[in-house]
Design an enzyme around this catalytic site. Sequence first.
Site, PDB file in Angstrom:
ATOM      1  N   LYS A  95       2.024   4.696  -1.002  1.00 27.62           N
ATOM      2  CA  LYS A  95       1.425   5.901  -1.597  1.00 27.62           C
ATOM      3  C   LYS A  95       1.831   7.064  -0.698  1.00 27.62           C
ATOM      4  CE  LYS A  95      -2.981   4.943   0.713  1.00 27.62           C
ATOM      5  NZ  LYS A  95      -4.424   4.890   0.628  1.00 27.62           N
ATOM      6  N   ASP A 130       0.826  -1.209   0.000  1.00 32.45           N
ATOM      7  CA  ASP A 130       0.000   0.000   0.000  1.00 32.45           C
ATOM      8  C   ASP A 130       0.861   1.260   0.000  1.00 32.45           C
ATOM      9  OD1 ASP A 130      -2.403   1.298  -0.171  1.00 32.45           O
ATOM     10  OD2 ASP A 130      -2.821   1.253   1.980  1.00 32.45           O
ATOM     11  N   ASN A 175       0.702   7.261   2.918  1.00 30.80           N
ATOM     12  CA  ASN A 175       1.207   6.345   3.934  1.00 30.80           C
ATOM     13  C   ASN A 175       2.674   6.587   4.274  1.00 30.80           C
ATOM     14  OD1 ASN A 175      -1.219   5.127   4.328  1.00 30.80           O
ATOM     15  ND2 ASN A 175      -0.826   3.401   2.953  1.00 30.80           N
ATOM     16  N   THR A 234      -4.277   0.814  -3.614  1.00 36.45           N
ATOM     17  CA  THR A 234      -5.028   2.044  -3.836  1.00 36.45           C
ATOM     18  C   THR A 234      -5.167   2.235  -5.335  1.00 36.45           C
ATOM     19  OG1 THR A 234      -4.311   3.006  -1.770  1.00 36.45           O
ATOM     20  CG2 THR A 234      -4.961   4.549  -3.485  1.00 36.45           C
ATOM     21  N   ASP A 257       1.193   2.539   8.443  1.00 43.50           N
ATOM     22  CA  ASP A 257      -0.027   1.917   7.959  1.00 43.50           C
ATOM     23  C   ASP A 257       0.227   0.572   7.261  1.00 43.50           C
ATOM     24  OD1 ASP A 257      -2.655   1.589   7.557  1.00 43.50           O
ATOM     25  OD2 ASP A 257      -2.929   3.199   6.125  1.00 43.50           O
TER      26      ASP A 257
HETATM   27  N1  LIG Z   1       2.843   8.127  13.759  1.00 40.52           N
HETATM   28  C1  LIG Z   1       2.091   9.121  13.285  1.00 40.52           C
HETATM   29  N2  LIG Z   1       2.469  10.394  13.425  1.00 40.52           N
HETATM   30  C2  LIG Z   1       1.712  11.404  12.947  1.00 40.52           C
HETATM   31  N3  LIG Z   1       0.539  11.218  12.316  1.00 40.52           N
HETATM   32  C3  LIG Z   1       0.112   9.968  12.142  1.00 40.52           C
HETATM   33  C4  LIG Z   1       0.854   8.855  12.613  1.00 40.52           C
HETATM   34  N4  LIG Z   1       0.192   7.738  12.275  1.00 40.52           N
HETATM   35  C5  LIG Z   1      -0.907   8.127  11.628  1.00 40.52           C
HETATM   36  N5  LIG Z   1      -0.982   9.466  11.551  1.00 40.52           N
HETATM   37  C6  LIG Z   1      -2.045  10.263  10.937  1.00 40.52           C
HETATM   38  O1  LIG Z   1      -3.262   9.560  11.015  1.00 40.52           O
HETATM   39  C7  LIG Z   1      -3.751   9.266   9.714  1.00 40.52           C
HETATM   40  C8  LIG Z   1      -4.453   7.933   9.718  1.00 40.52           C
HETATM   41  O2  LIG Z   1      -3.525   6.956  10.095  1.00 40.52           O
HETATM   42  P1  LIG Z   1      -3.435   5.565   9.360  1.00 40.52           P
HETATM   43  O3  LIG Z   1      -3.298   5.802   7.903  1.00 40.52           O
HETATM   44  O4  LIG Z   1      -2.383   4.756   9.993  1.00 40.52           O
HETATM   45  O5  LIG Z   1      -4.855   4.979   9.720  1.00 40.52           O
HETATM   46  P2  LIG Z   1      -5.644   3.892   8.930  1.00 40.52           P
HETATM   47  O6  LIG Z   1      -6.907   3.660   9.670  1.00 40.52           O
HETATM   48  O7  LIG Z   1      -4.830   2.694   8.724  1.00 40.52           O
HETATM   49  O8  LIG Z   1      -5.889   4.669   7.601  1.00 40.52           O
HETATM   50  P3  LIG Z   1      -5.991   4.147   6.133  1.00 40.52           P
HETATM   51  O9  LIG Z   1      -7.426   4.050   5.864  1.00 40.52           O
HETATM   52  O10 LIG Z   1      -5.328   5.187   5.298  1.00 40.52           O
HETATM   53  O11 LIG Z   1      -5.287   2.856   6.058  1.00 40.52           O
HETATM   54  C9  LIG Z   1      -2.507   9.332   8.842  1.00 40.52           C
HETATM   55  O12 LIG Z   1      -2.777   9.640   7.555  1.00 40.52           O
HETATM   56  C10 LIG Z   1      -1.735  10.455   9.490  1.00 40.52           C
HETATM   57  O13 LIG Z   1      -2.215  11.691   9.082  1.00 40.52           O
END
Ligand SMILES: Nc1ncnc2c1ncn2[C@@H]1O[C@H](COP(=O)(O)OP(=O)(O)OP(=O)(O)O)[C@@H](O)[C@H]1O
Length: 828
Positions: free
Chosen positions: A526, A524, A529, A589, A542
């Site tokens: 992109k 994934d 991420n 994606t 992610d």
């Molecule tokens: N370690 C981190 N530090 C700062 N921001 C973070 C961090 N981890 C995640 N985020 C923020 O939170 C958002 C969502 O996190 P993440 O993508 O891990 O969640 P997800 O539920 O897996 O989302 P996705 O649907 O994209 O897979 C990220 O795009 C980022 O903006």
Amino acid sequence: MTENQHQSLEQPTSFSERSRSVSFSKLLSKSWKWNSNSGTINSTQGSTSSHDDSPSQSNVKLTEADDSKNVIPETIVTPADTEMSSRFSKFKSIFQTNNMSPANYTSSTSKSNSKYSDALQVDVKDKKSSNVRTEPQSPVLRSPTHAHLEAHYHPYTSPSSQSNPRSPMSEPLNEDYVYQQQNLANNNNGNGSRKRSPSAPVLPKSRDIGNNDNDTTNSFTMNSGYLPPAALSSANSTSSPYQNRNMSNISLNDIKEDEQVNKFNEYKSPLRKGSSGLIQKIASPLKGFSQGNSPNDSQENIQPFPSIIVGLTDEEIDDTQGEDIHRNELRTPQLGSPLKDDKKIEIKNKDIRDITIKDFQPKAPPKVFDDAEPKRSQRLRTKSFSNKFKDITVSPKSFEKVRMLGQGDVGKVFLVKQKNTNRLYALKVFSKSQMIKRNKVKRVLVEQEILATSNHPFIVTLYHSFQSEDYLYLCMEYCMGGEFFRALQTRKSKCICEDDARFYASEVTAALEYLHLLGFIYRDLKPENILLHKSGHIMLSDFDLSIQTQDAKNFKIKSPMITSGHNQSAMIDTKIFSDGFRTNSFVGTEEYIAPEVIRGNGHTAAVDWWTLGILIYEMLFGMTPFKGADTNKTFSNILKNDITFPNNNDISRHCKDLIKKLLCKNESKRLGCKMGAADIKRHPFFKKVQWSFLRNQEPPLIPKLTENGFDFAATSAKNKKNKNTPANKSQDGTSTDKPIDKPSIDYSKVDISLLSQEDQEKVMFGEPVATDDEVPEDDPFHNFNSMSLMEKDNDSMIYGDNNSYGKIAYTPNSNRSRSNSHRAFFKK
Ligand SMILES: Nc1ncnc2c1ncn2[C@@H]1O[C@H](COP(=O)(O)OP(=O)(O)OP(=O)(O)O)[C@@H](O)[C@H]1O
């Protein structure tokens, strides 16, 4: 770097919001099959498409996805009776009940549903034995009706079907589609920013593990400053660097979300069975002797035997694999065996007929059930990261929310400060009930495993992971710079120069190389991420779509191969770690999906090199190469179109060559197909890259917290306004000073998702942590370990009161040498 490009870095344009794209696997729930005969894409339900090259009638047509597997259950087994009264048992109920609806049993999900039907049977068995009753329409623990879902429709549904609001009961909606729809809606922001279609669902995995040859003699060559420690330590030995890691044959791919439930019911523990269970623990010399057999029944078999070892049967030993049992000791049927006293009974010079059941009563239960030691889940005990982590040292109450950083598909990510240290972390919180309802349990286990296993400068550090009654938590390093995607969006024409793109591409390559070495395929990649560390270096995050190749191969080092004429001394063949592994999920994606994924013939680690090609293209041109008017067209372009480069950009020959080779539609000819990352690192585009010193290079963009920066979270939050309106949030998204008290509601009886956002957060930050001992084996989250990273240099930022942590700006790094060359590095 051209003059123009310099300017674009110095004068960031105003930020125009574009929704993050959501990974494909998360949104569709059936596969798209490439029909090579007809040249069309078919869904698993057989919908085919027209074949036409005209844009209006795309030659690839996607039809409505099957959302039946995400049926929202109307009834839930309640923990009304004693044995189900555990704090965690409600998830077992939800977990099983969630898959009980006959509507689930559709052809396209037959594989997954068969496993759920097993779970159902187990549940029924359970009910018989434990008096658990099913309460149809129970007011407590009742699943939300999700009335708001009625207003939504699947975005791929034809217009006619879109106009028919569905009843959530008669034709329940996949909540994923709501997210997807919201994302699509968010994309329509009229600012001309690039839109991506959201992600697709994970299909039942049908893995073809081909070529499982015992290729133990692959030579590999060394370089990389960021090898997994095991790999490094093996460099001087002939043993597999993954010996320890692979002590267990449990691959993430093998974790079935209901396996623990089934196992629990099958497992005959001595504690549960009492003495009748224990009697079966007689070692093979007494086979046939059990409580049910009278001495006469088995008389002819009975022989005086000098020593009887009470251990576990073969079957039970297998069941306890990974637990803290010394298998060899238990199984040694010899006098003077090193067994502990409580695990054997020695009956010397005694006729076997005199042995009564009393003789087999051990003084204490076997060590597996010893409460004195925390009982790690089976997974943790057998995984390499078990040495990296200790028992959990924090709980949700240890943290205070500063603001919400982002909301993903299933998780919410909060910026939090640890109360006693003031250190800032990113806390990703998953609702257990949501994950069960949407079949995402395995995903979070994968994510935990990858984060916990990794130790790499370009992969986000996991400090703690833990669970409470209702939530799972991953406490990670806070990447202050947020998404690289956001940084790109602030650049003029949303792109960066070739030199800067090389920097990010090389760091991504190093991170992918590391993941492949660990046997993971990322799947994934992109800009959304890729997070930016405060230093400006990248951090991959992610991992919920990642997959572990079946078994990392054992290999022997013949001799490090020196890559002559290149600036690195040697390289590692990362491909051998996933040789022969193919998986067939439809993940990724939209604009980043590799052709082999669309074709549905299975894919390998090569998908990560395809996505690297798309990423480099997007960094340079501000758009992806195969984007079509809609998903169908995009897929069609990916399958058929040759790569073209816009004329308006001064891109080097080597760069174009790299992109073309990465975007080779034939995965067996794609760059990376021979030796994995080593092939990419050797490409002339990366000639000047000092792979061992990547972390020492000056990043092109440095994120800064500043009041003049962009408040990405606030912009995103605006789009989710109706969904997320916490009352204790100030306008800028920071929390107010109100103390967070757990509301006086008995949450064990309430579906948490029905609460207001504010109350949900009170629960999130108020519940006590559940240690591994407390989460029963039959709990679907038993394998999610509560643990803290052993002490290490903690580079986390310290909270400062005078910052809202809301606005970020990206400033070009004036220290950055144009070439980042070896010479330039040592000049500094
Ligand atoms: N370690 C981190 N530090 C700062 N921001 C973070 C961090 N981890 C995640 N985020 C923020 O939170 C958002 C969502 O996190 P993440 O993508 O891990 O969640 P997800 O539920 O897996 O989302 P996705 O649907 O994209 O897979 C990220 O795009 C980022 O903006």
